[in-house]
Each structure stands twice: as C-alpha cells, then as structure tokens.
Design an enzyme around this catalytic site. Structure first.
Site, PDB file in Angstrom:
ATOM      1  N   CYS A 210       0.820  -1.225   0.000  1.00 35.75           N
ATOM      2  CA  CYS A 210       0.000   0.000   0.000  1.00 35.75           C
ATOM      3  C   CYS A 210       0.852   1.273   0.000  1.00 35.75           C
ATOM      4  CB  CYS A 210      -0.954  -0.004   1.187  1.00 35.75           C
ATOM      5  SG  CYS A 210      -2.115  -1.377   1.102  1.00 35.75           S
TER       6      CYS A 210
ATOM      7  N   HIS B 196      -3.664   6.995   1.903  1.00 35.29           N
ATOM      8  CA  HIS B 196      -4.030   5.670   1.431  1.00 35.29           C
ATOM      9  C   HIS B 196      -5.445   5.359   1.927  1.00 35.29           C
ATOM     10  CE1 HIS B 196      -3.881   1.620   0.222  1.00 35.29           C
ATOM     11  NE2 HIS B 196      -3.991   1.158   1.450  1.00 35.29           N
TER      12      HIS B 196
ATOM     13  N   ASN C  40      -9.936  -0.852  -0.908  1.00 36.85           N
ATOM     14  CA  ASN C  40      -8.486  -0.645  -0.859  1.00 36.85           C
ATOM     15  C   ASN C  40      -7.863  -1.233  -2.123  1.00 36.85           C
ATOM     16  OD1 ASN C  40      -5.754  -0.693  -0.295  1.00 36.85           O
ATOM     17  ND2 ASN C  40      -5.953  -1.595   1.735  1.00 36.85           N
TER      18      ASN C  40
END
Ligand code: COA
Length: 335
Positions: free
Chosen positions: A115, A262, A292
């Site tokens: 990520c 994020h 995500n």
C-alpha cells in the site's frame, strides 16, 4: 539551478464490474451495515475473467497519463511500477509495460512496498531525476487482487476490503522554472517485524515444496491479516509521517491544501484528520467506491481530486500511506 521532479499528469483506470457489499453478502456471511460501519466501503471494482492481469490495468492507466501529458511512449526514459499482484512470479510488471506501451529499451523496475507503493515510487522517481539518471518517467501503480481473495465466510475479514484498479503518473525533470512545483520531500519507513501480520505466504520460497495441493485445499493461498494490529500501526505511522514531513519543512497542517491518504479504512483516515485538527474537505477519500486498491489507491485519488477541482496547480499536497511489510511514508508535493 534548482532541479525538480514535476508531475505532468495523473490518470486512472478501474474495471467496469462493480461489486457492492450486498453482492458480497450473497457469497459470505457479511452485511452492508458491517462493512460500511467498520470500513466506510460501499462497493469496489473486480476484474472479470477476460482480464490478462495487472499489466493490462496498468497499461490502460499509463496510456491515459501519457496522452494527458502529450507524451508518446518513446519519450519515456524510465518506468517505475508498483504492485503486490504481478502478472507472473517473475519477471516484474515494469518490463511488460515497456513492451505493451512500445517504449524504447529503457530501464523498468518494480517496487514491492504494497500500500506504500506510490509513496515509495515517487521517492524513487525523485531520486532518479535529481541524480540526473532520468528525465521523463512513467510511474504506474496497478493491482488485480480479487482473484486471490477468499470470497467465502472464512476469508470475509480480508475479502470485503480490497478491490482492483490502476493509476499512472508522468513525472518530468524541470530545471529552474521558478515555480517551485514538484516533489519537495519524501519520508519512508519500514518495520519487518510486521511482515507476517499482513501477508500472503504462498506461493513462497520460505515454504518447503513451495506450494502443495493441501495448501490450496486448506486455503493457505489467500492473504491474511491481524486487522486490529494493522489498524493501530497504521494510525501511528501515518501521524508520524505527517509530523516528520511538516516539521522538517516548517509547515503547519493548516498550510497543506489537500492530504491524500491511502484508503484502507475510512476510520483510520478520520483519526488522522482529527489528530491533525483539519476539516473534512482537506482530506481526500474515495474508499466508498473502490475499497483498498493497494498501490493504485493514491494515484486514483489524485486523478479524481484533479477531475473534481479539489487538487489544483500550485496546491501543497501531502500523501500518506501505510501497508504490508510494514512499510509507510509520504510525499510533500507542490502540485
Ligand atoms: N462481515 C461481518 N463480520 C465480520 C467480517 C465481515 N466481513 N469480518 C470480520 N467479522 C467479524 C469478526 O469475525 C469478529 O467477530 P467476533 O467478534 O464474533 O469474533 C467481528 O466481526 C469483529 O471483528 P474485528 O476484527 O474486531 O473488527 P474490527 O473493528 O477490528 O474491524 C477491520 C476489522 C479489518 C475492518 C479493521 O481491523 C481494519 O480496517 N484494520 C486495518 C486494515 C488495513 O489497514 N488493512 C490494509 C493495510 S494497508
């Protein structure tokens, strides 16, 4: 003369197939209420069976970013690719983009920071540009994660969180244009003691036999996570990153025009926002639509923020990311 890595364009591509929380609740014991309350996610995009892999999504985003910048593939002199979901175990996706896009035989490298892929990627690009090894860089972040999720009740804690997508940026070396635009600073960190807190172990060379039929049978081929531990570490490291970048650039949170964090959990981003004392409009979120998308998340946010007029030329932008590894970091950018 001041040499800066300036962002020329940012674009994104997401697969057409929308998967809502209600769709997932047909496959596993979950609900729209649980997912919305715990994460903020309402839907995500999954590739369909015709998808040829992460490089396909990356290529689509890259072509859009190149067109927006007015570059052709031959102009690019470095490809930096960030993904945790490569087409093949090896080689990386960067070389596939080199071939698919029709670039010259330029360097192409893959970053594995999950990520944190975009924030690591921008830092790497900045380094190549400032050391005069590259002038026109294509940074691509893409993920196809849906095929490895366990879409049953057994895998529900992970399966509801992730989606597929891609973002791409063109970044150019600019010398002394007086605008002070570009990547101003980056801060990166890692802590490998968290490696197995959020990971996908198989297939892997640490496992004797690499992968067996039993591993597949017992569902050891899917990602796993201790969600609460990841959550706590994420909040701490995101705040540490913001604090470090603000302090060493003599800035207060109020001076940042837009934070692009994020998108792992809306509650994480809300905690970070309140700790920094900022109003909701200063933090960009789109987790509701995409879940995500790992490395692709921040460039997708940037691309949407530009399209919505929330990110404008000259704005001071702070990216913040935390992910598997653990890895984390951020970039301070004059847009
Ligand atoms: N639907 C319904 N129930 C679910 C579920 C789902 N999809 N997933 C888990 N549950 C259940 C659990 O089994 C547990 O049940 P129990 O109380 O009977 O044991 C209950 O819901 C609570 O689970 P818990 O893990 O305490 O929830 P949480 O509030 O910690 O939220 C996460 C879980 C994953 C949303 C949260 O921990 C998180 O977002 N963590 C960080 C994620 C992250 O950042 N990941 C990527 C890093 S880049």
């Amino acid at each position: 003369m001041e040499l800066r890595a300036q962002i020329r364009s940012v674009a994104h591509y997401v697969p057409e197939r929308r998967v809502t929380n209600d769709d997932l609740s047909q496959l596993m014991d979950t609900s729209d209420a649980w997912i919305t309350e715990r994460t903020g996610i309402k839907e995500r995009r999954f590739v369909d069976t015709t998808c040829a892999g992460t490089s396909e999504l990356g290529e689509r985003a890259a072509r859009l970013a190149l067109a927006q910048a007015g570059w052709n593939a031959q102009d690019v002199d470095l490809i930096v690719m960030a993904t945790l979901s490569p087409d093949l175990y090896f080689p990386g996706v960067g070389v596939m983009l080199q071939q698919k896009l029709g670039c010259r035989t330029i360097p192409a490298l893959d970053i594995r920071a999950q990520c944190s892929g975009l924030v690591y990627g921008l830092s790497v690009v900045d380094g190549y540009i400032k050391s005069r090894q590259a002038k026109k860089v294509l940074l691509v972040c893409a993920e196809v994660q849906s095929p490895v999720l366990d879409l049953t009740t057994r895998g529900r804690d992970m399966a509801v969180l992730f989606g597929d997508g891609a973002g791409a940026m063109t970044i150019e070396a600019v010398e002394g244009d007086g605008s002070h635009r570009g990547i101003l600073d980056s801060f990166l960190g890692s802590d490998g003691s968290g490696a197995e807190v959020l990971c996908m172990k198989l297939p892997g060379t640490a496992t004797p036999g690499f992968i067996s039929a039993d591993d597949i049978q017992q569902s050891r081929v899917h990602p796993s996570m201790d969600g609460k531990l990841v959550f706590k570490n994420a909040v701490t490291r995101l705040l540490e990153t913001a604090g470090t970048l603000l302090k060493r650039n003599n800035l207060t949170p109020e001076q940042i025009d837009l934070i692009i964090p994020h998108q792992a959990n809306l509650r994480i981003n809300e905690m970070v926002r309140t700790q920094l004392g900022l109003p909701p409009e200063k933090v960009f979120n789109n987790i509701q639509k995409y879940g995500n998308t790992t490395a692709a998340t921040i460039p997708i946010c940037m691309s949407e923020a530009v399209a919505e007029g929330r990110l404008k030329r000259g704005d001071l932008v702070l990216t913040l990311a935390f992910g598997a590894g653990f890895t984390w970091g951020g970039n301070l950018i004059r847009w």
